[in-house]
Design a protein around this motif. Structure first.
Motif, PDB file in Angstrom:
ATOM      1  N   PRO A 107       0.798  -1.235   0.000  1.00 26.84           N
ATOM      2  CA  PRO A 107       0.000   0.000   0.000  1.00 26.84           C
ATOM      3  C   PRO A 107       0.829   1.284   0.000  1.00 26.84           C
ATOM      4  CG  PRO A 107      -0.864  -1.569   1.606  1.00 26.84           C
ATOM      5  CD  PRO A 107       0.441  -2.122   1.124  1.00 26.84           C
ATOM      6  N   LEU A 108       2.008   1.252   0.592  1.00 29.92           N
ATOM      7  CA  LEU A 108       2.811   2.482   0.681  1.00 29.92           C
ATOM      8  C   LEU A 108       3.616   2.762  -0.585  1.00 29.92           C
ATOM      9  CD1 LEU A 108       4.165   2.426   4.352  1.00 29.92           C
ATOM     10  CD2 LEU A 108       2.042   3.403   3.450  1.00 29.92           C
ATOM     11  N   TYR A 109       3.581   1.833  -1.532  1.00 29.62           N
ATOM     12  CA  TYR A 109       4.338   2.004  -2.776  1.00 29.62           C
ATOM     13  C   TYR A 109       3.425   1.951  -3.999  1.00 29.62           C
ATOM     14  CZ  TYR A 109       8.160   1.217   0.435  1.00 29.62           C
ATOM     15  OH  TYR A 109       9.027   1.310   1.516  1.00 29.62           O
ATOM     16  N   GLY A 110       2.214   2.442  -3.797  1.00 25.32           N
ATOM     17  CA  GLY A 110       1.282   2.557  -4.915  1.00 25.32           C
ATOM     18  C   GLY A 110       0.463   1.321  -5.212  1.00 25.32           C
ATOM     19  N   GLY A 111       0.530   0.318  -4.360  1.00 28.59           N
ATOM     20  CA  GLY A 111      -0.229  -0.907  -4.597  1.00 28.59           C
ATOM     21  C   GLY A 111      -1.713  -0.717  -4.363  1.00 28.59           C
ATOM     22  N   THR A 112      -2.519  -1.131  -5.336  1.00 25.65           N
ATOM     23  CA  THR A 112      -3.983  -1.102  -5.210  1.00 25.65           C
ATOM     24  C   THR A 112      -4.558  -2.340  -5.894  1.00 25.65           C
ATOM     25  OG1 THR A 112      -4.688  -0.061  -7.295  1.00 25.65           O
ATOM     26  CG2 THR A 112      -3.826   1.409  -5.583  1.00 25.65           C
ATOM     27  N   MET A 113      -5.877  -2.523  -5.725  1.00 26.71           N
ATOM     28  CA  MET A 113      -6.534  -3.666  -6.361  1.00 26.71           C
ATOM     29  C   MET A 113      -6.592  -3.516  -7.874  1.00 26.71           C
ATOM     30  SD  MET A 113     -10.550  -3.075  -5.522  1.00 26.71           S
ATOM     31  CE  MET A 113     -11.383  -1.513  -5.838  1.00 26.71           C
ATOM     32  N   ASN A 114      -6.301  -2.310  -8.385  1.00 29.72           N
ATOM     33  CA  ASN A 114      -6.312  -2.096  -9.829  1.00 29.72           C
ATOM     34  C   ASN A 114      -4.918  -2.189 -10.450  1.00 29.72           C
ATOM     35  OD1 ASN A 114      -9.117  -1.765 -10.001  1.00 29.72           O
ATOM     36  ND2 ASN A 114      -8.928   0.339  -9.258  1.00 29.72           N
ATOM     37  N   ASN A 115      -3.936  -2.614  -9.660  1.00 32.18           N
ATOM     38  CA  ASN A 115      -2.618  -2.925 -10.201  1.00 32.18           C
ATOM     39  C   ASN A 115      -2.791  -3.900 -11.373  1.00 32.18           C
ATOM     40  OD1 ASN A 115      -0.536  -5.350  -9.992  1.00 32.18           O
ATOM     41  ND2 ASN A 115       0.579  -3.457  -9.590  1.00 32.18           N
ATOM     42  N   LYS A 116      -1.978  -3.744 -12.421  1.00 22.79           N
ATOM     43  CA  LYS A 116      -2.159  -4.554 -13.636  1.00 22.79           C
ATOM     44  C   LYS A 116      -2.026  -6.048 -13.387  1.00 22.79           C
ATOM     45  CE  LYS A 116      -1.115  -1.540 -17.558  1.00 22.79           C
ATOM     46  NZ  LYS A 116      -0.219  -1.338 -18.718  1.00 22.79           N
ATOM     47  N   VAL A 117      -1.063  -6.426 -12.552  1.00 23.94           N
ATOM     48  CA  VAL A 117      -0.883  -7.850 -12.264  1.00 23.94           C
ATOM     49  C   VAL A 117      -2.107  -8.395 -11.534  1.00 23.94           C
ATOM     50  CG1 VAL A 117       0.491  -9.549 -10.992  1.00 23.94           C
ATOM     51  CG2 VAL A 117       1.638  -7.717 -12.261  1.00 23.94           C
ATOM     52  N   VAL A 118      -2.583  -7.657 -10.543  1.00 26.71           N
ATOM     53  CA  VAL A 118      -3.751  -8.075  -9.756  1.00 26.71           C
ATOM     54  C   VAL A 118      -4.991  -8.152 -10.645  1.00 26.71           C
ATOM     55  CG1 VAL A 118      -5.274  -7.410  -7.859  1.00 26.71           C
ATOM     56  CG2 VAL A 118      -2.794  -7.171  -7.616  1.00 26.71           C
ATOM     57  N   TYR A 119      -5.181  -7.132 -11.457  1.00 26.09           N
ATOM     58  CA  TYR A 119      -6.324  -7.071 -12.377  1.00 26.09           C
ATOM     59  C   TYR A 119      -6.316  -8.282 -13.314  1.00 26.09           C
ATOM     60  CZ  TYR A 119      -9.336  -5.102 -16.077  1.00 26.09           C
ATOM     61  OH  TYR A 119     -10.321  -4.889 -16.997  1.00 26.09           O
ATOM     62  N   ASN A 120      -5.163  -8.585 -13.878  1.00 26.63           N
ATOM     63  CA  ASN A 120      -5.059  -9.712 -14.815  1.00 26.63           C
ATOM     64  C   ASN A 120      -5.204 -11.056 -14.120  1.00 26.63           C
ATOM     65  OD1 ASN A 120      -4.513  -8.811 -17.701  1.00 26.63           O
ATOM     66  ND2 ASN A 120      -3.028  -7.562 -16.607  1.00 26.63           N
ATOM     67  N   LEU A 121      -4.705 -11.170 -12.898  1.00 23.56           N
ATOM     68  CA  LEU A 121      -4.922 -12.394 -12.130  1.00 23.56           C
ATOM     69  C   LEU A 121      -6.410 -12.603 -11.856  1.00 23.56           C
ATOM     70  CD1 LEU A 121      -2.037 -12.250  -9.477  1.00 23.56           C
ATOM     71  CD2 LEU A 121      -2.314 -14.010 -11.246  1.00 23.56           C
ATOM     72  N   HIS A 122      -7.083 -11.534 -11.491  1.00 22.79           N
ATOM     73  CA  HIS A 122      -8.519 -11.582 -11.218  1.00 22.79           C
ATOM     74  C   HIS A 122      -9.269 -12.132 -12.422  1.00 22.79           C
ATOM     75  CE1 HIS A 122     -12.253  -9.701  -9.325  1.00 22.79           C
ATOM     76  NE2 HIS A 122     -12.656  -9.993 -10.541  1.00 22.79           N
ATOM     77  N   TYR A 123      -8.993 -11.556 -13.582  1.00 24.36           N
ATOM     78  CA  TYR A 123      -9.709 -11.994 -14.779  1.00 24.36           C
ATOM     79  C   TYR A 123      -9.297 -13.388 -15.226  1.00 24.36           C
ATOM     80  CZ  TYR A 123     -12.567  -7.946 -15.569  1.00 24.36           C
ATOM     81  OH  TYR A 123     -13.541  -6.989 -15.438  1.00 24.36           O
ATOM     82  N   ALA A 124      -8.054 -13.776 -14.966  1.00 27.42           N
ATOM     83  CA  ALA A 124      -7.620 -15.128 -15.302  1.00 27.42           C
ATOM     84  C   ALA A 124      -8.409 -16.156 -14.486  1.00 27.42           C
ATOM     85  CB  ALA A 124      -6.120 -15.284 -15.043  1.00 27.42           C
ATOM     86  N   PHE A 125      -8.535 -15.912 -13.192  1.00 32.73           N
ATOM     87  CA  PHE A 125      -9.295 -16.831 -12.342  1.00 32.73           C
ATOM     88  C   PHE A 125     -10.769 -16.867 -12.740  1.00 32.73           C
ATOM     89  CE2 PHE A 125      -5.653 -17.071  -9.520  1.00 32.73           C
ATOM     90  CZ  PHE A 125      -5.795 -18.322  -8.932  1.00 32.73           C
ATOM     91  N   HIS A 126     -11.332 -15.691 -13.075  1.00 29.10           N
ATOM     92  CA  HIS A 126     -12.738 -15.665 -13.472  1.00 29.10           C
ATOM     93  C   HIS A 126     -12.951 -16.438 -14.769  1.00 29.10           C
ATOM     94  CE1 HIS A 126     -16.630 -14.013 -14.898  1.00 29.10           C
ATOM     95  NE2 HIS A 126     -16.910 -14.071 -13.610  1.00 29.10           N
ATOM     96  N   LYS A 127     -12.038 -16.291 -15.699  1.00 30.78           N
ATOM     97  CA  LYS A 127     -12.125 -16.999 -16.983  1.00 30.78           C
ATOM     98  C   LYS A 127     -12.077 -18.508 -16.790  1.00 30.78           C
ATOM     99  CE  LYS A 127      -9.799 -17.184 -21.502  1.00 30.78           C
ATOM    100  NZ  LYS A 127      -8.630 -16.683 -22.270  1.00 30.78           N
ATOM    101  N   ILE A 128     -11.320 -18.955 -15.799  1.00 29.92           N
ATOM    102  CA  ILE A 128     -11.225 -20.393 -15.498  1.00 29.92           C
ATOM    103  C   ILE A 128     -12.537 -20.909 -14.910  1.00 29.92           C
ATOM    104  CG2 ILE A 128     -10.058 -22.085 -14.020  1.00 29.92           C
ATOM    105  CD1 ILE A 128      -7.537 -20.251 -14.281  1.00 29.92           C
ATOM    106  N   GLY A 129     -13.293 -20.013 -14.254  1.00 35.56           N
ATOM    107  CA  GLY A 129     -14.567 -20.411 -13.668  1.00 35.56           C
ATOM    108  C   GLY A 129     -14.740 -20.083 -12.201  1.00 35.56           C
TER     109      GLY A 129
END
Length: 216
Positions: free
Chosen positions: A35-57
């Motif tokens: 959080p102190l270094y700009g980390g948020t839930m909209n970070n690109k890695v987090v965003y892409n992980l989210h959609y990868a898991f959703h795509k799997i089901g």
């Protein structure tokens, strides 16, 4: 994707909830970087992980730790953030009581929090740790590590030296009863730019394989 606000241990937490139509779908929680270094839930890695898991089901939830975005509270050295993650998992489980599989995925600081959550919650059946900061935090609490999972990092990571990730995975691989898979994305830095597609592809194939094994 619905924006959600749910109760955390230090006030409300802001998240993005992405359900499946199948009420029995597995669930996954995705945790963001420091959080102190700009980390948020909209970070690109987090965003892409989210959609990868959703795509799997998976039905997925990612959220902002305390003090980030619209989440209340202040940064708490990882202690409070672990409590936030536990509250987020409680919330996700309350909406998906029939889920047969529960996974946690985290990037950088989020990977460290995710591995601690793994130790507290026996229902977590798998994990994905992306660039776990083995040079910055002590992972010796993983004794023993309770479930199998994937650790993935970039060969050109200057934030988390690859040698430290190798040291962590070598220790975990010595434990019996679990399988730790370690993958390296050649040429990728800490934020997988380049290397994002290869990293997500590796996560996708690993998680799909694990789900196939559990349903046999």
């Amino acid at each position: 994707m619905p924006e959600v606000i749910f109760p955390g241990p230090d006030g409300r937490l802001e998240g993005r909830y992405h359900p499946q139509k199948n009420r029995d779908a597995p669930i996954a929680i995705i945790l963001h970087p420091h959080p102190l270094y700009g980390g948020t839930m909209n970070n690109k890695v987090v965003y892409n992980l989210h959609y990868a898991f959703h795509k799997i089901g998976f039905t997925c939830l990612r959220f902002n730790f305390r003090g980030v975005g619209r989440s209340q509270g202040e940064y708490d050295q990882g202690i409070g953030e672990l409590s936030d993650a536990a509250s987020a998992l409680d919330y996700l489980q309350s909406l998906n009581a029939n889920a047969k599989n529960c996974w946690v995925a985290g990037f950088s600081f989020g990977a460290w929090i995710g591995m601690q959550l793994l130790m507290r919650r026996p229902e977590i059946s798998g994990f994905v740790s992306v660039a776990p900061p083995a040079n910055q935090y002590d992972f010796s609490f993983l004794a023993p590590c309770p479930s199998s999972g994937l650790i993935i990092n970039g060969s050109a990571d200057r934030v988390v030296p690859p040698a430290d990730v190798v040291g962590l995975t070598d220790k975990l691989k010595q434990q019996k009863g679990i399988t730790i898979t370690h993958k390296v994305v050649e040429g990728a830095g800490h934020f997988f730019d380049p290397g994002m597609d290869e990293m997500i592809g590796t996560v996708d194939s690993y998680v799909r394989q694990r789900l196939t094994e559990t349903t046999r």
